[in-house]
Write an enzyme that holds these catalytic residues in place. Sequence first.
Site, PDB file in Angstrom:
ATOM      1  N   GLY A 189     -21.630  -8.415   5.347  1.00  0.00           N
ATOM      2  CA  GLY A 189     -22.244  -8.442   6.702  1.00  0.00           C
ATOM      3  C   GLY A 189     -22.756  -9.812   6.884  1.00  0.00           C
ATOM      4  O   GLY A 189     -23.102 -10.279   7.981  1.00  0.00           O
ATOM      5  N   ARG A 190     -23.155 -10.530   5.674  1.00  0.00           N
ATOM      6  CA  ARG A 190     -23.886 -11.966   6.018  1.00  0.00           C
ATOM      7  C   ARG A 190     -23.358 -12.712   5.041  1.00  0.00           C
ATOM      8  O   ARG A 190     -23.929 -13.695   4.404  1.00  0.00           O
ATOM      9  CB  ARG A 190     -25.333 -11.813   5.848  1.00  0.00           C
ATOM     10  CG  ARG A 190     -25.795 -10.765   4.847  1.00  0.00           C
ATOM     11  CD  ARG A 190     -27.073 -11.034   4.521  1.00  0.00           C
ATOM     12  NE  ARG A 190     -27.784 -10.353   3.814  1.00  0.00           N
ATOM     13  CZ  ARG A 190     -29.106 -10.196   3.403  1.00  0.00           C
ATOM     14  NH1 ARG A 190     -29.836 -11.064   3.913  1.00  0.00           N
ATOM     15  NH2 ARG A 190     -29.338  -9.380   2.423  1.00  0.00           N
TER      16      ARG A 190
ATOM     17  N   LYS B 104     -24.325 -16.957   1.616  1.00  0.00           N
ATOM     18  CA  LYS B 104     -25.414 -15.562   2.289  1.00  0.00           C
ATOM     19  C   LYS B 104     -26.268 -16.013   3.151  1.00  0.00           C
ATOM     20  O   LYS B 104     -27.178 -16.881   2.743  1.00  0.00           O
ATOM     21  CB  LYS B 104     -25.754 -15.188   0.789  1.00  0.00           C
ATOM     22  CG  LYS B 104     -26.301 -13.590   1.124  1.00  0.00           C
ATOM     23  CD  LYS B 104     -26.705 -13.039  -0.184  1.00  0.00           C
ATOM     24  CE  LYS B 104     -27.382 -11.637  -0.152  1.00  0.00           C
ATOM     25  NZ  LYS B 104     -27.632 -10.947  -1.407  1.00  0.00           N
TER      26      LYS B 104
ATOM     27  N   ASP C  61     -28.669  -8.727  11.378  1.00  0.00           N
ATOM     28  CA  ASP C  61     -28.509 -10.285  11.880  1.00  0.00           C
ATOM     29  C   ASP C  61     -27.722 -11.328  11.247  1.00  0.00           C
ATOM     30  O   ASP C  61     -27.547 -12.425  11.575  1.00  0.00           O
ATOM     31  CB  ASP C  61     -29.895 -10.849  12.358  1.00  0.00           C
ATOM     32  CG  ASP C  61     -30.739 -10.803  11.096  1.00  0.00           C
ATOM     33  OD1 ASP C  61     -30.153 -10.661   9.893  1.00  0.00           O
ATOM     34  OD2 ASP C  61     -32.022 -10.992  10.936  1.00  0.00           O
TER      35      ASP C  61
ATOM     36  N   ARG D  78     -23.470 -18.904  -3.264  1.00  0.00           N
ATOM     37  CA  ARG D  78     -23.052 -18.299  -4.622  1.00  0.00           C
ATOM     38  C   ARG D  78     -21.775 -18.630  -5.056  1.00  0.00           C
ATOM     39  O   ARG D  78     -20.887 -18.868  -3.980  1.00  0.00           O
ATOM     40  CB  ARG D  78     -23.020 -16.922  -4.526  1.00  0.00           C
ATOM     41  CG  ARG D  78     -24.353 -16.279  -3.849  1.00  0.00           C
ATOM     42  CD  ARG D  78     -24.520 -14.744  -3.954  1.00  0.00           C
ATOM     43  NE  ARG D  78     -23.814 -14.037  -3.070  1.00  0.00           N
ATOM     44  CZ  ARG D  78     -23.789 -12.503  -2.952  1.00  0.00           C
ATOM     45  NH1 ARG D  78     -24.825 -12.032  -3.506  1.00  0.00           N
ATOM     46  NH2 ARG D  78     -23.063 -12.087  -2.089  1.00  0.00           N
TER      47      ARG D  78
ATOM     48  N   ARG E 285     -15.668  -6.273  -5.479  1.00  0.00           N
ATOM     49  CA  ARG E 285     -16.507  -5.288  -5.940  1.00  0.00           C
ATOM     50  C   ARG E 285     -15.744  -3.937  -6.346  1.00  0.00           C
ATOM     51  O   ARG E 285     -14.847  -3.675  -5.522  1.00  0.00           O
ATOM     52  CB  ARG E 285     -17.725  -5.118  -4.839  1.00  0.00           C
ATOM     53  CG  ARG E 285     -18.352  -6.283  -4.388  1.00  0.00           C
ATOM     54  CD  ARG E 285     -18.846  -6.472  -3.146  1.00  0.00           C
ATOM     55  NE  ARG E 285     -19.250  -7.773  -2.668  1.00  0.00           N
ATOM     56  CZ  ARG E 285     -20.532  -8.136  -2.905  1.00  0.00           C
ATOM     57  NH1 ARG E 285     -21.436  -6.932  -3.128  1.00  0.00           N
ATOM     58  NH2 ARG E 285     -20.963  -9.280  -2.687  1.00  0.00           N
TER      59      ARG E 285
ATOM     60  N   ASP F 287     -20.833  -0.971  -4.053  1.00  0.00           N
ATOM     61  CA  ASP F 287     -20.630  -2.199  -3.415  1.00  0.00           C
ATOM     62  C   ASP F 287     -21.307  -3.419  -4.071  1.00  0.00           C
ATOM     63  O   ASP F 287     -21.244  -4.678  -3.848  1.00  0.00           O
ATOM     64  CB  ASP F 287     -21.123  -2.068  -2.068  1.00  0.00           C
ATOM     65  CG  ASP F 287     -22.518  -1.795  -1.799  1.00  0.00           C
ATOM     66  OD1 ASP F 287     -22.846  -0.569  -2.078  1.00  0.00           O
ATOM     67  OD2 ASP F 287     -23.056  -2.382  -0.986  1.00  0.00           O
ATOM     68  N   ASN F 288     -22.375  -3.110  -4.960  1.00  0.00           N
ATOM     69  CA  ASN F 288     -23.124  -4.177  -5.618  1.00  0.00           C
ATOM     70  C   ASN F 288     -22.707  -4.176  -7.248  1.00  0.00           C
ATOM     71  O   ASN F 288     -23.302  -4.812  -8.004  1.00  0.00           O
ATOM     72  CB  ASN F 288     -24.574  -4.014  -5.749  1.00  0.00           C
ATOM     73  CG  ASN F 288     -25.048  -4.143  -4.152  1.00  0.00           C
ATOM     74  OD1 ASN F 288     -24.328  -4.568  -3.343  1.00  0.00           O
ATOM     75  ND2 ASN F 288     -26.260  -3.590  -4.003  1.00  0.00           N
TER      76      ASN F 288
ATOM     77  N   ASP G   3     -25.436  -9.541  -6.516  1.00  0.00           N
ATOM     78  CA  ASP G   3     -26.348  -9.214  -5.379  1.00  0.00           C
ATOM     79  C   ASP G   3     -27.755  -8.981  -5.921  1.00  0.00           C
ATOM     80  O   ASP G   3     -28.096  -7.734  -6.031  1.00  0.00           O
ATOM     81  CB  ASP G   3     -25.904  -7.849  -4.586  1.00  0.00           C
ATOM     82  CG  ASP G   3     -24.715  -8.398  -3.659  1.00  0.00           C
ATOM     83  OD1 ASP G   3     -24.121  -9.443  -3.549  1.00  0.00           O
ATOM     84  OD2 ASP G   3     -24.249  -7.486  -2.783  1.00  0.00           O
TER      85      ASP G   3
HETATM   86  P1  AMP Z   1     -27.051  -4.733   0.195  1.00  0.00           P
HETATM   87  O1  AMP Z   1     -27.954  -3.663  -0.033  1.00  0.00           O
HETATM   88  O2  AMP Z   1     -27.751  -6.037   0.416  1.00  0.00           O
HETATM   89  O3  AMP Z   1     -25.950  -5.083  -0.855  1.00  0.00           O
HETATM   90  O4  AMP Z   1     -26.477  -4.895   1.692  1.00  0.00           O
HETATM   91  C1  AMP Z   1     -25.651  -3.619   1.945  1.00  0.00           C
HETATM   92  C2  AMP Z   1     -24.662  -4.009   3.162  1.00  0.00           C
HETATM   93  O5  AMP Z   1     -25.524  -4.329   4.271  1.00  0.00           O
HETATM   94  C3  AMP Z   1     -23.906  -5.077   2.935  1.00  0.00           C
HETATM   95  O6  AMP Z   1     -22.547  -4.770   3.606  1.00  0.00           O
HETATM   96  C4  AMP Z   1     -24.401  -6.145   3.461  1.00  0.00           C
HETATM   97  O7  AMP Z   1     -23.598  -7.341   3.868  1.00  0.00           O
HETATM   98  C5  AMP Z   1     -25.051  -5.487   4.594  1.00  0.00           C
HETATM   99  N1  AMP Z   1     -26.265  -6.473   4.948  1.00  0.00           N
HETATM  100  C6  AMP Z   1     -27.419  -6.458   4.529  1.00  0.00           C
HETATM  101  N2  AMP Z   1     -28.331  -7.038   5.120  1.00  0.00           N
HETATM  102  C7  AMP Z   1     -27.457  -7.769   5.988  1.00  0.00           C
HETATM  103  C8  AMP Z   1     -28.077  -8.653   7.126  1.00  0.00           C
HETATM  104  N3  AMP Z   1     -29.254  -9.208   7.124  1.00  0.00           N
HETATM  105  N4  AMP Z   1     -27.021  -8.986   8.077  1.00  0.00           N
HETATM  106  C9  AMP Z   1     -25.816  -8.365   8.017  1.00  0.00           C
HETATM  107  N5  AMP Z   1     -25.416  -7.330   6.955  1.00  0.00           N
HETATM  108  C10 AMP Z   1     -26.289  -7.277   6.009  1.00  0.00           C
HETATM  109 MG    MG Z   2     -24.639  -6.058  -1.508  1.00  0.00          MG
END
Ligand code: AMP
Ligand code: MG
Length: 542
Positions: A119-120, A140, A152, A210, A217, A287-288, A297
Amino acid sequence: MAQVTLPDPPPASGEGPLGLAFDNRFTRELPGDPSDEPHPRQVYGACYSHVSPRRCAAPRLVAHAREVAELLGLDETATASDRFAEVFSGNRVLPGMQPFAMCYGGHQFGHWAGQLGDGRAINLGQAIAPDGRRWMLQLKGAGRTPYARRADGLAVLRSSLREFLCSEAMHHLGVPTTRALSLVTTGETVLRDMFYDGHPRDEPGAVVCRVAPSFTRFGNFQIFAARGDHDTLRRLADYTLTHDFPHLGSPSPESYLAMFTEVCQRTAEMIVHWMRVGFVHGVMNTDNMSILGQTIDYGPYGWLEGFDPGWTPNTTDGEGRRYSFGAQPEIAQWNLAQLGNALHPLVDDLPGLQAAVDGYAEHYSTAWPEMMMAKLGLEGFEPGRDEALLGGLLEVLQLAETDMTLFFRRLADVPTTNEAGDEARLAPLRGAWYDPAALDGPIRPKVIEWLNAHASRVREVGVDDATRRERMHAVNPKYVLRNYLAQEAIDLAEQGDLSRVGELLELLRRPYDEQPDRDRFAAKRPEWARHRAGCSMLSCSS
Ligand code: AMP
Ligand code: MG
């Protein structure tokens, strides 16, 4: 999102500016999203989508890891150049880079969450190092992608600094991990509600680059299996097998199973390391979890201070404690079972997949006691005999709040001769207890009893003190990225003082060495940090 990157002057040689050469096999060999629409959506039949990093106002390099720069063949001139900050903030896309975001799914807190994806995170491309190794470079926090859902696409300095430092700290501790090349501030602010309690604040924005051989994953496989898209699943499995597990032969049900078996083994090794150094990942969603068995992550992770298997740094997980320190081995196994399910359409051998997951449990249950014995300065675990010593240790560590890192480090200084009295044995360890007076209370006899048992086992093995100390120091770090140390660096950085980041990076390069002038960074958590946000409690908000 408009393409806003500036054109680069043509490179002088065959390599791009900064001396980086790219060969983007992932995007070349795998099916991509035919649309380059940046808006959030479900992406089908594709392993990735082309994206453009967002342009930020004023990129400034806060820190870089010289070892990672060296891996990539980037010299000091390159890392000191303005272009470096431009490129690793996402402001400039170099020739040869083909930015993309990956499509993946995952189980979050035990529930299937459907499509997640980068997502980012924006992969810039696969750099070929001077030694021929291939590294995916991934930003990231450089903007939204089709996988951003409602978020965002940005990251704040607080969490980026934590990810940057911890990736490198883990590497130097000998724990398999993705690496971090750089930490850049964007000159912009990002609104975050750190505790989801209706009190958002503007925080400085940042981007981390990174670096890993692959960022694939468990969830990359899961998404295609969940959608019944076995064709894309197979293509991803073939790609991964061919490039990340080339020693396992050409694609076949047998080699897919061998790959899964190896992922199980590598994951077991990684978890044993986490348990050795007291690392709590905090968000072990599927996913992590990296297909390479690397820690990936760094979000609301934390380090055990008081030894408490039930501890989690993640406030989002405060109720269930699914991802607490002591739960990590079992959760990794659960995650592996999900990956096994995802590969089932290709392998079609349920007993084989089950055997691989069982192999994880066997590997872990053999390697964990071996590792713990090494922490005690003893070589090898003798089944039927050393269980009591290890069981007693876990009990002793939880009688009163005991700093895990200090306890094991200082155990090396405890005299083990028969003649040593109780006080002599306790003296080096006292400082590991948050309330050293506890050792004069009811827990004292239990601690002494265990220390005597340990000393007698050491005498039986017959290893001399100097050798034992050296061995113990090689597995029991003196310096870890204590939660409050990271927070102090964040507080300073947010006030514009970025020096602590460099100082910690330097310190954590040699976590097993005595660094007498930096003793203060080995101190147990100060009282002010006990309930301070960022020190003992973190959320996923980053
Ligand atoms: P995480 O819990 O950080 O592993 O994120 C879980 C999911 O949410 C992943 O698909 C990330 O890419 C997405 N995600 C987390 N934070 C953001 C952000 N600020 N903008 C876009 N996607 C995000
Ligand atoms: Mg993640």
